[in-house]
Design an enzyme around this catalytic site. Structure first.
Site, PDB file in Angstrom:
ATOM      1  CE  LYS A  64     -38.764   4.361  22.645  1.00 17.23           C
ATOM      2  NZ  LYS A  64     -37.765   3.267  22.561  1.00 17.23           N
ATOM      3  CB  THR A  65     -40.909   4.374  15.722  1.00 18.84           C
ATOM      4  OG1 THR A  65     -39.981   5.124  16.496  1.00 18.84           O
ATOM      5  CG2 THR A  65     -41.315   5.158  14.496  1.00 18.84           C
ATOM      6  CG  ASP A 109     -38.769   9.114  18.761  1.00 19.20           C
ATOM      7  OD1 ASP A 109     -38.909   8.540  19.861  1.00 19.20           O
ATOM      8  OD2 ASP A 109     -37.984   8.711  17.883  1.00 19.20           O
ATOM      9  CB  THR A 158     -34.884   6.395  26.422  1.00 15.75           C
ATOM     10  OG1 THR A 158     -34.617   7.752  26.767  1.00 15.75           O
ATOM     11  CG2 THR A 158     -34.550   6.181  24.961  1.00 15.75           C
ATOM     12  NE  ARG A 217     -33.657   1.015  15.422  1.00 16.25           N
ATOM     13  CZ  ARG A 217     -34.145   1.901  16.260  1.00 16.25           C
ATOM     14  NH1 ARG A 217     -33.506   2.187  17.369  1.00 16.25           N
ATOM     15  NH2 ARG A 217     -35.270   2.506  15.988  1.00 16.25           N
TER      16      ARG A 217
HETATM   17  P1  ADP Z   1     -37.968   2.459  18.769  1.00 17.91           P
HETATM   18  O1  ADP Z   1     -38.907   3.478  18.217  1.00 17.91           O
HETATM   19  O2  ADP Z   1     -38.404   1.932  20.105  1.00 17.91           O
HETATM   20  O3  ADP Z   1     -36.536   2.903  18.791  1.00 17.91           O
HETATM   21  P2  ADP Z   1     -38.656   0.958  16.360  1.00 17.91           P
HETATM   22  O4  ADP Z   1     -40.131   0.949  16.471  1.00 17.91           O
HETATM   23  O5  ADP Z   1     -38.029   1.904  15.400  1.00 17.91           O
HETATM   24  O6  ADP Z   1     -38.010   1.170  17.824  1.00 17.91           O
HETATM   25  O7  ADP Z   1     -38.203  -0.541  16.026  1.00 17.91           O
HETATM   26  C1  ADP Z   1     -36.941  -0.836  15.469  1.00 17.91           C
HETATM   27  C2  ADP Z   1     -37.047  -1.975  14.483  1.00 17.91           C
HETATM   28  O8  ADP Z   1     -37.324  -3.168  15.199  1.00 17.91           O
HETATM   29  C3  ADP Z   1     -38.127  -1.805  13.447  1.00 17.91           C
HETATM   30  O9  ADP Z   1     -37.553  -1.801  12.181  1.00 17.91           O
HETATM   31  C4  ADP Z   1     -39.018  -3.018  13.549  1.00 17.91           C
HETATM   32  O10 ADP Z   1     -38.953  -3.729  12.332  1.00 17.91           O
HETATM   33  C5  ADP Z   1     -38.394  -3.888  14.589  1.00 17.91           C
HETATM   34  N1  ADP Z   1     -39.351  -4.242  15.629  1.00 17.91           N
HETATM   35  C6  ADP Z   1     -39.588  -3.545  16.765  1.00 17.91           C
HETATM   36  N2  ADP Z   1     -40.496  -4.166  17.524  1.00 17.91           N
HETATM   37  C7  ADP Z   1     -40.856  -5.272  16.872  1.00 17.91           C
HETATM   38  C8  ADP Z   1     -41.775  -6.329  17.170  1.00 17.91           C
HETATM   39  N3  ADP Z   1     -42.468  -6.368  18.318  1.00 17.91           N
HETATM   40  N4  ADP Z   1     -41.915  -7.301  16.265  1.00 17.91           N
HETATM   41  C9  ADP Z   1     -41.193  -7.274  15.122  1.00 17.91           C
HETATM   42  N5  ADP Z   1     -40.321  -6.322  14.787  1.00 17.91           N
HETATM   43  C10 ADP Z   1     -40.152  -5.328  15.646  1.00 17.91           C
END
Ligand code: ADP
Length: 334
Positions: A64-65, A109, A158, A217
């Site tokens: 998401k981030t 977030d 979430t 992650r």
């Molecule tokens: P969320 O905000 O949903 O908790 P993040 O965007 O922080 O998740 O993603 C966590 C990690 O996973 C990041 O460091 C990123 O490198 C990796 N990641 C997430 N989605 C992908 C994707 N589609 N392809 C490659 N890496 C990804």
């Protein structure tokens, strides 16, 4: 910061940031979301307008981030980051909103954890690009209208179901992120290994991918732990036996279940005979926050077909009993 510096400092968050895809075409998996978002952004670029507000929902670690950052990058605009828990008063939000420039992307977030008054201010800002700042209290209070430049709100949660309807309805585009398939996680592990300079065999990579709970992650984190193991206990190369030994050591089982996942199943089957058990009772029994059990463990267990959320509570499926090496009760609660 450079990836090598972050690594040298053992700064896991910085390493995570360095592994993020920067552009939409670097994003692995989530094909539907990528296509839809690509279209929304392309249309906005052609109209030279800020894209519609975007809501991203899904369990932690699915991107998401990353997508919020990509939206800003693809629109060549700055990203402003904040989170629901950081906005305790409407005034906090007013300060953020009034500092925005035309076309900025504002990422909130955990948007479901924002305070109610801030939420109400946000409705107005999203719809009319205007807020009323209340000065004073009681009968003497006055509302000062404040214009906000057009911006794009990217909210992450979430579970979209936790958002009040009026807030959910104000997003022009909603994307639900699903757990990733092992093949996509395999690509992510390969990509990260390349960036980290880790040598790994296809079997080693596939093993990490299949134990990553469908979560990028976690894939990246397990890769780093397996890499540690390979460097210290093996010849440095991540092969299948090296990956297996390392993941066993870090208590990630063959299906990708970690300690919390197993604790939930264990309590459900051994202590409560397979359920149904209420969510709060289950959380207390495993010694975790209810939110963590509900947002982190349960979605994965549901997807693995090991747990069912029923109106009467959580129920273990036959697969859960089998996973724990127990025999399925003759009249299973499920
Ligand atoms: P969320 O905000 O949903 O908790 P993040 O965007 O922080 O998740 O993603 C966590 C990690 O996973 C990041 O460091 C990123 O490198 C990796 N990641 C997430 N989605 C992908 C994707 N589609 N392809 C490659 N890496 C990804």
């Amino acid at each position: 910061r450079r990836l090598t510096d972050a690594e040298a400092d053992g700064d896991e968050r910085a390493v995570e940031a360095a592994l993020r895809p920067k552009r939409l075409d670097e994003v692995v998996g989530q094909a539907r979301v990528r296509d839809q978002l690509g279209l929304v952004l392309e249309a906005a670029r052609r109209r030279e307008r800020a894209p519609d507000h975007v809501l991203l929902s899904g369990p932690p670690g699915l991107g998401k981030t990353t997508l919020a950052m990509i939206i800003a990058a693809e629109m060549s605009t700055p990203l402003r980051l904040t989170s629901g828990p950081a906005i305790t008063h409407a005034g906090d939000l007013a300060a953020i909103l009034s500092g925005l420039n035309d076309g900025d992307v504002l990422f909130v977030d955990e948007i479901h954890r924002m305070s109610r008054p801030a939420e109400e201010m946000l409705y107005m800002a999203m719809e009319d690009f205007r807020v009323d700042v209340i000065i004073g209290k009681g009968p003497g209070a006055t509302a000062i209208p404040l214009e906000i430049p057009p911006f794009t709100l990217v909210g992450a949660t979430t579970r979209a179901g936790l958002l009040p309807g009026p807030l959910r309805d104000r997003f022009g585009f909603t994307a639900h992120l699903e757990f990733y398939e092992p093949a996509d996680l395999d690509l992510i592990v390969h990509r990260s290994a390349g960036l980290l300079g880790v040598e790994l065999t296809p079997e080693g990579s596939a093993e990490i991918a299949s134990r990553s709970r469908g979560t990028p992650r976690i894939a990246n984190r397990l890769l780093r732990r397996v890499r540690d193991y390979a460097q210290v206990r093996a010849g440095g190369v991540v092969t299948l036996p090296v990956a297996q030994a390392a993941l066993d050591m870090f208590e990630v089982d063959e299906s990708g279940l970690d300690r919390l996942d197993r604790a939930v199943l264990d309590v459900l089957c051994r202590r409560f005979g397979g359920g149904p058990v209420g969510a709060s009772t289950l959380a207390v029994a495993v010694g975790e926050e209810r939110e963590t059990v509900e947002e982190v463990a349960e979605p994965f267990l549901v997807r693995q077909g090991m747990l069912a959320r029923t109106p009467r509570g959580r129920v273990a499926t036959p697969a859960a009993w089998l996973h724990l090496g127990l025999s399925v009760p003759s009249a299973p609660a499920a």
